[in-house]
Write a protein that holds these residues in place. Structure first.
Motif, PDB file in Angstrom:
ATOM      1  N   ARG A   1       2.240  12.417 -11.171  1.00 27.45           N
ATOM      2  CA  ARG A   1       2.029  12.506  -9.726  1.00 27.45           C
ATOM      3  C   ARG A   1       3.367  12.504  -8.981  1.00 27.45           C
ATOM      4  O   ARG A   1       3.582  13.283  -8.060  1.00 27.45           O
ATOM      5  CB  ARG A   1       1.156  11.339  -9.251  1.00 27.45           C
ATOM      6  CG  ARG A   1       0.571  11.585  -7.871  1.00 27.45           C
ATOM      7  CD  ARG A   1      -0.298  10.454  -7.431  1.00 27.45           C
ATOM      8  NE  ARG A   1       0.396   9.192  -7.601  1.00 27.45           N
ATOM      9  CZ  ARG A   1      -0.206   8.018  -7.804  1.00 27.45           C
ATOM     10  NH1 ARG A   1      -1.505   7.967  -7.887  1.00 27.45           N
ATOM     11  NH2 ARG A   1       0.484   6.918  -7.934  1.00 27.45           N
TER      12      ARG A   1
ATOM     13  N   ASP B   1      -7.048   9.696  -8.845  1.00 29.34           N
ATOM     14  CA  ASP B   1      -5.861   9.397  -8.033  1.00 29.34           C
ATOM     15  C   ASP B   1      -4.810  10.489  -8.057  1.00 29.34           C
ATOM     16  O   ASP B   1      -3.851  10.431  -7.315  1.00 29.34           O
ATOM     17  CB  ASP B   1      -5.186   8.117  -8.560  1.00 29.34           C
ATOM     18  CG  ASP B   1      -6.069   6.908  -8.333  1.00 29.34           C
ATOM     19  OD1 ASP B   1      -6.839   6.948  -7.365  1.00 29.34           O
ATOM     20  OD2 ASP B   1      -5.988   5.975  -9.135  1.00 29.34           O
TER      21      ASP B   1
ATOM     22  N   GLU C   1       1.042   8.309 -13.282  1.00 32.53           N
ATOM     23  CA  GLU C   1       1.879   8.047 -12.114  1.00 32.53           C
ATOM     24  C   GLU C   1       3.128   8.924 -12.159  1.00 32.53           C
ATOM     25  O   GLU C   1       3.544   9.481 -11.148  1.00 32.53           O
ATOM     26  CB  GLU C   1       2.269   6.569 -12.134  1.00 32.53           C
ATOM     27  CG  GLU C   1       2.593   6.019 -10.784  1.00 32.53           C
ATOM     28  CD  GLU C   1       2.930   4.544 -10.893  1.00 32.53           C
ATOM     29  OE1 GLU C   1       2.136   3.801 -11.518  1.00 32.53           O
ATOM     30  OE2 GLU C   1       3.988   4.155 -10.392  1.00 32.53           O
TER      31      GLU C   1
END
Ligand SMILES: Nc1ncnc2c1ncn2[C@@H]1O[C@H](COP(=O)(O)OP(=O)(O)OP(=O)(O)O)[C@@H](O)[C@H]1O
Ligand code: SF4
Ligand SMILES: [Mg+2]
Length: 343
Positions: free
Chosen positions: A204, A226, A201
């Motif tokens: 990203r 993702d 995360e």
């Protein structure tokens, strides 16, 4: 960015071949790798162990072991990596093109405080940065990567921190150098599942907020579902398929990609794991036809003798399989079945 590398991209590798010396002869570990990473793009390089993911990243930064023979062309952060003098290459690796390895402890000096290591990284990348500005940048960046109480953490030694925090600190060490492109070689493999998700995360967010280009090598397809804009699938030192991640995952066009998806626990559906039977060819052999032929359920006679070149089968989709067009619809049908079977 789709397809072959474009000039000015964060990374452009064109027909890169790498041979390594070994006791049993020359090992051809990369056999004509071509892909690009656009500015601000996240590209994942996936494949089984030994497929050449790390070698591709190491080649991009000319970090291969002594005796390695490299051909082709490699442009990284606007520089011609294979033509650069060593001194400039060291500067490139210290500033615009940084790498994060699986093991954070490899990048941290055990005896030096975290703050000193961050300051050193910032000032190596930008020698004009004052010590106080570098300290401020280091504190700020530690906060940015989610380290609580950055000022206190600056005084810690590496042995006082957890693996997850250490990987965040290593990412901070890269960020203080203000890179254009960050290479991550299995950055979460050594971490527990929760920390893995947090680090992904973070990567990203850094991509979105800073426009940082990221190349992430992983054997775990779920890791990239993702995070990556584009997916590059490697097999036996070659790229067999590349394209937008969502499209490749939903509709694989190469039998190896399909097999890899069926072997990924979270993507194949619960209880539906299918390990890929057989083994890839040894890098000391040069297969005449398709390197996947011996394991491929869709192989035709020609596959044993004709080497499949990568072809654009749809906008941005390159596939190295003589049956790519037909295989796409078959694989999509099979995926639909797998999806239905999910609980
Ligand atoms: N220093 C080396 N000397 C000899 N062979 C090597 C060396 N480094 C890598 N290889 C070989 O090159 C091939 C590609 O290795 P590489 O490490 O790039 O694979 P990988 O896809 O990163 O695998 P993994 O998922 O295990 O990290 C393998 O066959 C490996 O054994
Ligand atoms: S070229 Fe032939 S052996 Fe190779 S992946 Fe395609 S169908 Fe299978
Ligand atoms: Mg590797």
């Amino acid at each position: 960015m789709t397809g072959p590398p474009k000039p000015g991209a964060a990374l452009g590798m064109r027909d890169v071949r790498v041979s390594l010396p070994s006791a049993s002869g020359e090992l051809r570990v990369l056999r004509g790798v071509t892909f690009g990473v656009g500015r601000g793009e996240v590209v994942a390089v996936a494949g089984e162990s030994g497929s050449g993911k790390s070698t591709s990243i190491l080649a991009a930064l000319r970090l291969l072991p002594p005796g390695a023979q490299v051909s082709g062309s490699i442009e990284c952060a606007g520089e011609d990596v294979l033509a650069m003098p060593k001194r400039e290459l060291r500067r490139l690796r210290a500033s615009r093109a940084r790498i994060v390895f699986q093991d954070p402890w490899r990048a941290l000096h055990p005896m030096k405080r975290v703050g000193a290591q961050l300051v050193e990284s910032a000032r190596t990348a930008d020698p004009e940065l004052s010590a106080s500005a570098a300290r401020e940048l280091a504190r700020e960046t530690l906060g940015r990567v989610g380290i609580p109480d950055p000022a206190a953490r600056m005084r810690s030694h590496p042995h006082e921190i957890s693996g997850g925090q250490a990987q965040r600190i290593v990412i901070a060490m890269a960020l203080v150098a203000r890179p254009d492109v960050l290479f991550c070689d299995e950055p979460t493999t050594a971490l527990d599942v929760t920390t893995q998700a947090q680090i992904l995360e973070l990567l990203r967010d850094l991509n979105r907020e800073l426009g940082l280009s990221i190349v992430i090598a992983t054997h775990d397809l779920e890791v990239i579902a993702d995070i990556a804009d584009r997916l590059v699938v490697m097999y036996a030192g070659e790229i067999v398929e590349q394209g937008p991640t969502a499209e490749v995952l939903a509709r694989p066009r190469h039998p190896y990609t399909y097999a890899l998806l069926r072997s990924a626990p979270g993507l194949a559906g619960e209880g539906r794991l299918h390990a890929i039977a057989g083994r890839p060819p040894s890098p000391s052999e040069e297969p005449l036809g398709c390197a996947f032929a011996e394991r491929c359920p869709s192989a035709a006679d020609a596959c044993a003798t004709v080497h499949p070149e990568a072809r654009e089968v749809a906008p941005g989709r390159l596939v190295a399989c003589i049956r790519a067009e037909g295989y796409g619809s078959v694989a999509a049908g099979k995926r639909a079945v797998l999806t239905k079977e999910r609980p």
